[in-house]
Write a protein that holds these residues in place. Structure first.
Motif, PDB file in Angstrom:
ATOM      1  N   UNK A 179     -26.506  21.969   1.675  1.00 22.36           N
ATOM      2  CA  UNK A 179     -27.067  23.288   1.948  1.00 22.36           C
ATOM      3  C   UNK A 179     -26.471  23.873   3.226  1.00 22.36           C
ATOM      4  N   UNK A 180     -26.174  25.140   3.214  1.00 21.26           N
ATOM      5  CA  UNK A 180     -25.758  25.853   4.405  1.00 21.26           C
ATOM      6  C   UNK A 180     -24.473  25.383   5.028  1.00 21.26           C
ATOM      7  N   UNK A 181     -23.540  24.913   4.236  1.00 21.19           N
ATOM      8  CA  UNK A 181     -22.289  24.457   4.812  1.00 21.19           C
ATOM      9  C   UNK A 181     -21.155  24.810   3.860  1.00 21.19           C
ATOM     10  N   UNK A 182     -20.705  26.038   3.961  1.00 18.81           N
ATOM     11  CA  UNK A 182     -19.643  26.471   3.069  1.00 18.81           C
ATOM     12  C   UNK A 182     -18.293  26.006   3.564  1.00 18.81           C
ATOM     13  N   UNK A 183     -17.279  26.132   2.731  1.00 20.45           N
ATOM     14  CA  UNK A 183     -15.908  25.884   3.163  1.00 20.45           C
ATOM     15  C   UNK A 183     -15.589  24.425   3.411  1.00 20.45           C
ATOM     16  N   UNK A 184     -14.496  23.967   2.840  1.00 20.84           N
ATOM     17  CA  UNK A 184     -14.112  22.573   2.990  1.00 20.84           C
ATOM     18  C   UNK A 184     -13.414  22.355   4.332  1.00 20.84           C
ATOM     19  N   UNK A 185     -13.726  21.239   4.987  1.00 19.30           N
ATOM     20  CA  UNK A 185     -12.966  20.839   6.138  1.00 19.30           C
ATOM     21  C   UNK A 185     -12.321  19.516   5.767  1.00 19.30           C
ATOM     22  N   UNK A 186     -11.097  19.355   6.168  1.00 23.25           N
ATOM     23  CA  UNK A 186     -10.384  18.175   5.704  1.00 23.25           C
ATOM     24  C   UNK A 186     -10.491  17.032   6.702  1.00 23.25           C
ATOM     25  N   UNK A 187     -10.867  15.878   6.187  1.00 28.85           N
ATOM     26  CA  UNK A 187     -10.863  14.676   7.015  1.00 28.85           C
ATOM     27  C   UNK A 187      -9.458  14.079   7.011  1.00 28.85           C
ATOM     28  N   UNK A 188      -8.777  14.220   5.881  1.00 27.06           N
ATOM     29  CA  UNK A 188      -7.384  13.780   5.764  1.00 27.06           C
ATOM     30  C   UNK A 188      -6.598  14.871   5.042  1.00 27.06           C
ATOM     31  N   UNK A 189      -5.380  15.133   5.515  1.00 26.10           N
ATOM     32  CA  UNK A 189      -4.553  16.183   4.911  1.00 26.10           C
ATOM     33  C   UNK A 189      -3.185  15.643   4.559  1.00 26.10           C
ATOM     34  N   UNK A 190      -2.840  15.743   3.293  1.00 24.41           N
ATOM     35  CA  UNK A 190      -1.488  15.438   2.830  1.00 24.41           C
ATOM     36  C   UNK A 190      -0.939  14.123   3.392  1.00 24.41           C
ATOM     37  N   UNK A 236       0.840  -1.186   0.000  1.00 25.65           N
ATOM     38  CA  UNK A 236       0.000   0.000   0.000  1.00 25.65           C
ATOM     39  C   UNK A 236       0.875   1.235   0.000  1.00 25.65           C
ATOM     40  N   UNK A 237       0.522   2.187  -0.848  1.00 30.03           N
ATOM     41  CA  UNK A 237       1.264   3.430  -0.879  1.00 30.03           C
ATOM     42  C   UNK A 237       0.294   4.584  -1.081  1.00 30.03           C
ATOM     43  N   UNK A 238       0.454   5.633  -0.263  1.00 29.21           N
ATOM     44  CA  UNK A 238      -0.375   6.825  -0.430  1.00 29.21           C
ATOM     45  C   UNK A 238       0.538   8.010  -0.633  1.00 29.21           C
ATOM     46  N   UNK A 239       0.179   8.862  -1.601  1.00 28.01           N
ATOM     47  CA  UNK A 239       0.967  10.057  -1.848  1.00 28.01           C
ATOM     48  C   UNK A 239       0.084  11.285  -1.811  1.00 28.01           C
ATOM     49  N   UNK A 240       0.300  12.127  -0.811  1.00 31.59           N
ATOM     50  CA  UNK A 240      -0.375  13.417  -0.714  1.00 31.59           C
ATOM     51  C   UNK A 240      -1.890  13.284  -0.865  1.00 31.59           C
ATOM     52  N   UNK A 241      -2.483  12.424  -0.051  1.00 33.60           N
ATOM     53  CA  UNK A 241      -3.929  12.187  -0.146  1.00 33.60           C
ATOM     54  C   UNK A 241      -4.694  13.166   0.750  1.00 33.60           C
ATOM     55  N   UNK A 242      -5.658  13.835   0.140  1.00 36.11           N
ATOM     56  CA  UNK A 242      -6.536  14.769   0.855  1.00 36.11           C
ATOM     57  C   UNK A 242      -7.973  14.314   0.685  1.00 36.11           C
ATOM     58  N   UNK A 243      -8.751  14.407   1.766  1.00 39.53           N
ATOM     59  CA  UNK A 243     -10.189  14.155   1.686  1.00 39.53           C
ATOM     60  C   UNK A 243     -10.917  15.311   2.361  1.00 39.53           C
ATOM     61  N   UNK A 244     -11.853  15.920   1.646  1.00 38.52           N
ATOM     62  CA  UNK A 244     -12.682  16.981   2.229  1.00 38.52           C
ATOM     63  C   UNK A 244     -13.968  16.399   2.748  1.00 38.52           C
ATOM     64  N   UNK A 245     -14.504  16.994   3.797  1.00 34.08           N
ATOM     65  CA  UNK A 245     -15.845  16.598   4.241  1.00 34.08           C
ATOM     66  C   UNK A 245     -16.897  17.142   3.326  1.00 34.08           C
TER      67      UNK A 245
END
Lengths: 286, 275
Positions: free
Chosen positions: B31-42, B16-25
């Motif tokens: 509706x009514x939920x601006x802006x990304x929050x990251x569940x996983x960062x880099x 298994x190899x991961x490179x710079x993986x990002x996941x946004x919520x």
């Protein structure tokens, strides 16, 4: 035994009985998945959303099943897409579509003079008006539903028990989810004339709910559910004949009585719900 | 036995190899939920074949999200995931053992039915399980010492038995990468040891295991490497190096209670329910 044979001298009763057998069989087997996946609200909603399709077919003089089928397929796809593409909770998406389309159907029907009789037939079924053509169409659709449930048995089982496993096995989960929605739509069309829109949910979930108290494996749950479904259909027609009550409600009442009897039996055996969850299970075996 | 087409495993590549993986919520229309929050960062790391890795971090650290990305059921918003040299899409050699509260234990299936589910892909569409599939299922149950449970309804199992059954399902699936989401929560020590014993057995076959846990002692004693995760990979190293107090503070922040006594560090997490 004469009381069993007496109603059979009328052709329309024989057709109603045959229709009740088909509906009891198909609804109660598909109903097992509806119960296990917690899709009862969806089933109820889909039964209501086909109303405008049925009404349009009725006004144009088409077979009702055709209108219902088109509307059922559109609803299945619409609900699937709405929950997939937006963050609306599934029951909210269903609620929006459900109420809107039901209102449309009632509104179209209300423009006619015979409004209340027609509406009653759509809402509660008109089993004694089943024609030979209806019976053939219903049986053909019912056969297709049962065949697909059989062919995709193990895939539907995985999808219902563990959707994540279905995805890690790279099964075609989207296809299977839509297929299940379509099967529900077609099943509702099959049962439309017998129980009507308003009582559809009962024939979908009540036999399966009874079966869940009596069985431990999916195939036996389907068989027991089917037996209860067919029995309810047939016994309901006889009750309708002898007690002079409407046939759709009679079928549903029999199914409900069976459920209450099973519930009582389960309570007597000290098993009010299916077996305890693992978290409450006994001590660890060595 | 019928061979099915499977994404090939490139020789010499890591499991298994991961490179710079990002996941946004907030990657879906909401509706009514601006802006990304990251569940996983880099998130960047690699796991070699046959390794046993403990994934440790506070609640909400993204452990379940990480596993879903590895399993290929959640697409990252950015970055690359490679399993045995290829993207996750074509693999069905990845087994995901769900958290206990994600399973409907009242579902009308027996133990052997659940294990057979692992073979559904190998059996193929429109086919029924054959003799060899049943043999595989029963051998898998034998191997996790659960043959006596074969015909039990799954609601009748204890916590440890449930984990054995899901491991047997991973075996029946012929999984080479097993992801276990907090499987040891609420199990007593002998039961935990028994499950670890099965993982030892899997390791001899070269099966790679990632296991999310809150138990730092167990992670330190029974795993090759520890990943400290709090949306980012705070540390990924041999237990001694990964669990330095600086890393722990970084990963857990205020949620960590540290009690230093004579011969070590006693660490308790504030809670341990699922994310």
């Amino acid at each position: 035994m004469n009381w069993l044979l007496e109603p059979l001298q009328y052709d329309f009763i024989v057709r109603a009985l045959l229709a009740a057998v088909v509906v009891g069989l198909v609804c109660s087997i598909l109903g097992v998945y509806i119960v296990l996946r917690g899709m009862a609200f969806l089933g109820d909603a889909m039964a209501h959303t086909i109303l405008p399709g049925v009404v349009i077919a009725f006004l144009l003089g088409w077979p009702l099943a055709v209108g219902a089928l088109i509307m059922g397929v559109l609803t299945a796809l619409g609900i699937g897409a709405l929950t997939e593409r937006t963050s609306l909770k599934e029951d909210t998406a269903i609620g929006v579509i459900f109420a809107g389309l039901f209102a449309l159907g009632v509104a179209m029907l209300s423009a006619r003079g015979s409004y209340s009789i027609d509406l009653a037939h759509f809402l509660f079924g008109n089993m004694l008006g089943v024609s030979t053509g209806d019976l053939i169409l219903t049986s053909a659709l019912g056969f297709i539903v049962l065949a697909l449930i059989y062919l995709f048995y193990k895939e539907f089982l995985v999808l219902s028990f563990d959707p994540l496993l279905a995805e890690t096995l790279r099964l075609p989960t989207r296809f299977l989810n839509y297929l299940l929605l379509l099967l529900i739509a077609v099943t509702i069309v099959v049962a439309l004339q017998v129980v009507g829109v308003a009582l559809m949910l009962a024939i979908l979930v009540t036999p399966a709910a009874s079966a869940s108290f009596l069985t431990r494996r999916l195939p036996s749950m389907m068989i027991v559910s089917a037996v209860i479904g067919v029995f309810s259909g047939v016994a309901g027609i006889y009750a309708s004949y002898y007690l002079n009550i409407a046939s759709g409600p009679a079928v549903v009442l029999v199914a409900t009585l069976v459920f209450l009897a099973v519930l009582g039996l389960a309570a007597l055996r000290g098993r009010r719900s299916p077996p305890a969850t693992g978290l409450e299970a006994g001590p660890e075996a060595p | 036995m019928k061979r099915t087409i499977h994404m090939p495993h490139e020789p010499g590549t890591p499991a298994l190899e991961m490179q710079d993986v990002w996941v946004n919520y907030a990657s879906r229309l909401s509706p009514g939920n601006g802006g990304a929050r990251h569940a996983l960062e880099a998130v960047t790391f690699r796991v070699e074949r046959g390794e046993r890795v403990a994934v440790v971090g506070p609640n909400g650290a993204g452990k379940s999200t990480l596993f879903k990305v590895i399993a290929g059921t959640l697409r990252p918003d950015r970055g690359r995931v490679t399993i045995f040299g290829h993207g996750p899409a074509g693999h069905f050699c990845i087994a995901y053992v769900p958290q206990r509260n994600q399973v409907d234990w009242n579902f009308p299936v027996t133990v052997e039915d659940v294990v057979m589910m692992g073979r559904v892909r190998q059996i193929g569409l429109l086919r029924r399980p054959g003799k060899s599939d049943w043999a595989t299922v029963h051998a898998a149950l034998e191997r996790v010492d659960a043959a006596a449970l074969t015909h039990r309804q799954i609601g009748e199992l204890s916590g440890g038995q449930q984990q054995r059954v899901f491991l047997a399902r991973a075996l029946a699936q012929e999984a080479e990468l097993v992801l276990m989401d907090e499987p040891l929560n609420g199990l007593d020590i002998p039961t935990q040891e028994a499950i670890i014993g099965i993982l030892d057995d899997l390791r001899r076959d070269g099966v790679t295991v990632l296991l999310a846990t809150h138990d730092l002692d167990l992670a330190a004693e029974r795993f090759d490497r520890i990943m400290l995760l709090n949306r980012r990979v705070v540390a990924f190293d041999k237990p001694g190096a990964a669990l330095q107090s600086g890393n722990l503070l970084h990963a857990y922040g205020g949620h960590l209670h540290r009690v230093e006594d004579g011969d070590g560090l006693l660490i308790t997490d504030t809670c341990c329910d699922g994310e």
